[in-house]
Design a protein around this motif. Sequence first.
Motif, PDB file in Angstrom:
ATOM      1  N   ILE A 105       0.657  -1.125  -0.057  1.00 11.25           N
ATOM      2  CA  ILE A 105       0.080  -0.141   0.107  1.00 11.25           C
ATOM      3  C   ILE A 105       1.073   1.248   0.007  1.00 11.25           C
ATOM      4  N   ARG A 106       2.200   1.329   0.729  1.00 14.89           N
ATOM      5  CA  ARG A 106       2.723   2.391   0.756  1.00 14.89           C
ATOM      6  C   ARG A 106       3.376   2.661  -0.582  1.00 14.89           C
ATOM      7  N   ILE A 107       3.840   1.517  -1.214  1.00 15.20           N
ATOM      8  CA  ILE A 107       4.280   1.781  -2.533  1.00 15.20           C
ATOM      9  C   ILE A 107       3.326   2.206  -3.559  1.00 15.20           C
ATOM     10  N   ALA A 108       2.133   1.752  -3.489  1.00 14.97           N
ATOM     11  CA  ALA A 108       1.061   2.221  -4.285  1.00 14.97           C
ATOM     12  C   ALA A 108       0.538   3.533  -4.176  1.00 14.97           C
ATOM     13  N   GLU A 109       0.385   3.985  -2.876  1.00 10.57           N
ATOM     14  CA  GLU A 109       0.013   5.495  -2.406  1.00 10.57           C
ATOM     15  C   GLU A 109       0.935   6.437  -2.973  1.00 10.57           C
ATOM     16  N   ALA A 110       2.483   6.080  -2.902  1.00 12.81           N
ATOM     17  CA  ALA A 110       3.198   6.917  -3.101  1.00 12.81           C
ATOM     18  C   ALA A 110       3.661   7.090  -4.625  1.00 12.81           C
ATOM     19  N   LEU A 111       3.337   6.210  -5.556  1.00 14.43           N
ATOM     20  CA  LEU A 111       3.124   6.431  -6.916  1.00 14.43           C
ATOM     21  C   LEU A 111       2.107   7.012  -7.401  1.00 14.43           C
ATOM     22  N   ALA A 112       0.989   7.067  -6.805  1.00 14.35           N
ATOM     23  CA  ALA A 112      -0.399   7.427  -7.013  1.00 14.35           C
ATOM     24  C   ALA A 112      -0.544   8.848  -6.652  1.00 14.35           C
ATOM     25  N   GLY A 113      -0.287   9.033  -5.378  1.00 18.10           N
ATOM     26  CA  GLY A 113      -0.489  10.347  -4.476  1.00 18.10           C
ATOM     27  C   GLY A 113      -2.190  10.492  -4.507  1.00 18.10           C
ATOM     28  N   ALA A 114      -3.075   9.404  -4.746  1.00 21.56           N
ATOM     29  CA  ALA A 114      -4.421   9.379  -4.613  1.00 21.56           C
ATOM     30  C   ALA A 114      -5.071   8.000  -4.613  1.00 21.56           C
ATOM     31  N   PRO A 115      -6.051   7.927  -4.018  1.00 24.26           N
ATOM     32  CA  PRO A 115      -6.817   6.356  -3.660  1.00 24.26           C
ATOM     33  C   PRO A 115      -7.271   6.078  -5.038  1.00 24.26           C
ATOM     34  N   THR A 116      -7.147   6.397  -6.183  1.00 21.75           N
ATOM     35  CA  THR A 116      -7.926   6.046  -7.471  1.00 21.75           C
ATOM     36  C   THR A 116      -6.632   5.400  -8.254  1.00 21.75           C
TER      37      THR A 116
ATOM     38  N   ARG B 190     -12.534   4.564   3.008  1.00 24.48           N
ATOM     39  CA  ARG B 190     -11.330   5.166   2.210  1.00 24.48           C
ATOM     40  C   ARG B 190     -11.402   4.459   0.885  1.00 24.48           C
ATOM     41  N   LEU B 191     -11.781   3.176   0.631  1.00 28.08           N
ATOM     42  CA  LEU B 191     -11.911   2.532  -0.664  1.00 28.08           C
ATOM     43  C   LEU B 191     -13.297   2.899  -1.394  1.00 28.08           C
ATOM     44  N   LEU B 192     -14.410   2.895  -0.590  1.00 22.92           N
ATOM     45  CA  LEU B 192     -15.537   3.509  -1.194  1.00 22.92           C
ATOM     46  C   LEU B 192     -15.572   5.134  -1.823  1.00 22.92           C
ATOM     47  N   ALA B 193     -14.965   6.017  -1.134  1.00 22.22           N
ATOM     48  CA  ALA B 193     -14.464   7.194  -1.216  1.00 22.22           C
ATOM     49  C   ALA B 193     -13.711   7.273  -2.717  1.00 22.22           C
ATOM     50  N   GLY B 194     -12.595   6.488  -2.883  1.00 18.85           N
ATOM     51  CA  GLY B 194     -11.887   6.246  -4.044  1.00 18.85           C
ATOM     52  C   GLY B 194     -12.403   5.828  -5.006  1.00 18.85           C
ATOM     53  N   TYR B 195     -13.570   4.770  -5.076  1.00 18.31           N
ATOM     54  CA  TYR B 195     -14.299   4.409  -6.100  1.00 18.31           C
ATOM     55  C   TYR B 195     -15.095   5.733  -6.533  1.00 18.31           C
ATOM     56  N   GLU B 196     -15.721   6.228  -5.728  1.00 15.11           N
ATOM     57  CA  GLU B 196     -16.548   7.265  -6.071  1.00 15.11           C
ATOM     58  C   GLU B 196     -15.949   8.548  -6.688  1.00 15.11           C
ATOM     59  N   ARG B 197     -14.525   8.855  -6.578  1.00 15.85           N
ATOM     60  CA  ARG B 197     -13.697   9.885  -7.223  1.00 15.85           C
ATOM     61  C   ARG B 197     -13.300   9.287  -8.440  1.00 15.85           C
ATOM     62  N   MET B 198     -13.483   8.142  -8.960  1.00 16.12           N
ATOM     63  CA  MET B 198     -13.138   7.695 -10.347  1.00 16.12           C
ATOM     64  C   MET B 198     -13.925   8.529 -11.423  1.00 16.12           C
ATOM     65  N   ARG B 199     -13.191   8.696 -12.439  1.00 17.38           N
ATOM     66  CA  ARG B 199     -14.042   9.285 -13.537  1.00 17.38           C
ATOM     67  C   ARG B 199     -15.186   8.449 -13.989  1.00 17.38           C
ATOM     68  N   SER B 200     -14.761   6.932 -14.175  1.00 16.89           N
ATOM     69  CA  SER B 200     -15.696   6.275 -14.598  1.00 16.89           C
ATOM     70  C   SER B 200     -16.190   5.197 -13.663  1.00 16.89           C
ATOM     71  N   PRO B 201     -16.910   5.567 -12.360  1.00 16.31           N
ATOM     72  CA  PRO B 201     -16.853   4.551 -11.433  1.00 16.31           C
ATOM     73  C   PRO B 201     -17.684   3.308 -11.425  1.00 16.31           C
TER      74      PRO B 201
END
Length: 328
Positions: free
Chosen positions: A83-94, A124-135
């Motif tokens: 998770i740390r690796i993925a979050e650092a790469l993305a900077g966002a939960p999407t 956090r996961l639900l909020a990330g899905y909701e912020r996606m351009r194409s949920p």
Amino acid sequence: MLRRLRRALRRRMFERKLASLPALLERARIAEAEAAASEALGIGEEVFGAEAAELTTPLYVMAAARLSAGRTEDALAACARAIRIAEALAGAPTEPRLPKLYELAAAIHERAGRLDETTRLYRRLLAGYERMRSPDEAAIADVAGRLGLLLGKQKQAAEAELLLARALTTTERVFGARSRPAAEALYNLGTVLAAAGRRDDAARSLRRAIGILTEGDARADRGILALAQHNLATLVEAEGRADEAEDLYRRALDAHAGATRVDPPEMRPTLVRLGNLLEAKGRVDEAIPLYDHALSLAEADLGPDHEVTRGIRAFREAAARRKSPPAC
């Protein structure tokens, strides 16, 4: 030149290791999956570096294998690193790797009994899905349902009901109102409503779920059908409709028996409740074999000294005393 060749060979080895991991997990070859993931991780660190995105896959498999083996803290360590690796790469939960990692982390925390942390991750996961351009509506329905069940366990009934109702509406829109996912969403909603004391609303949801699930005969549906029938039986029994409850308990046992080749542990509560009901009707002879069956399942699943096992044994012994005539 030699360094480039070695790097290319190691990269191919890494890719071959990765390709083997899904099959090992699917076949429940847990120790092999963890060993292969660990080896792939070492190669990946050598080829790509310690914080490379490529490491998230072997770390995920390591965490999943360790969770399956009951090593929750070891599983969490591997998952947290991914998770740390993925979050650092993305900077966002999407970031596309994160949903599965969050789900796995939530499963680890739930297995360890840390419901507050599990709930935080699902939010956090639900909020990330909701912020996606194409949920992904199916994913949103799944996470909303899981979060609703967790909140129901924590007695947060109002929010749990809202989330489960949202999961049901979204599931019906995506899969259809008479689909198996809709039946499961109805079952989840009914279960939480029952726990909140909303018996009539719970019974309606459970009856709708049962109606959908009894339309087909797929083996995969029978486990949840049995659970829905059991929960509905407890509701009608509480209202004094003993004959209807008995029929529902028996139908639940039949569904459990048809779901797997061996009797599942989930059958145990139904056997006990039906035994209690038959005793209350004065049919002690019929109750005792049900207690015996439940006792054998409890001993195999929980051990002979578990409090549940001891409770079933006490029911069985009390029924045997009622059956035996008093000594002269």
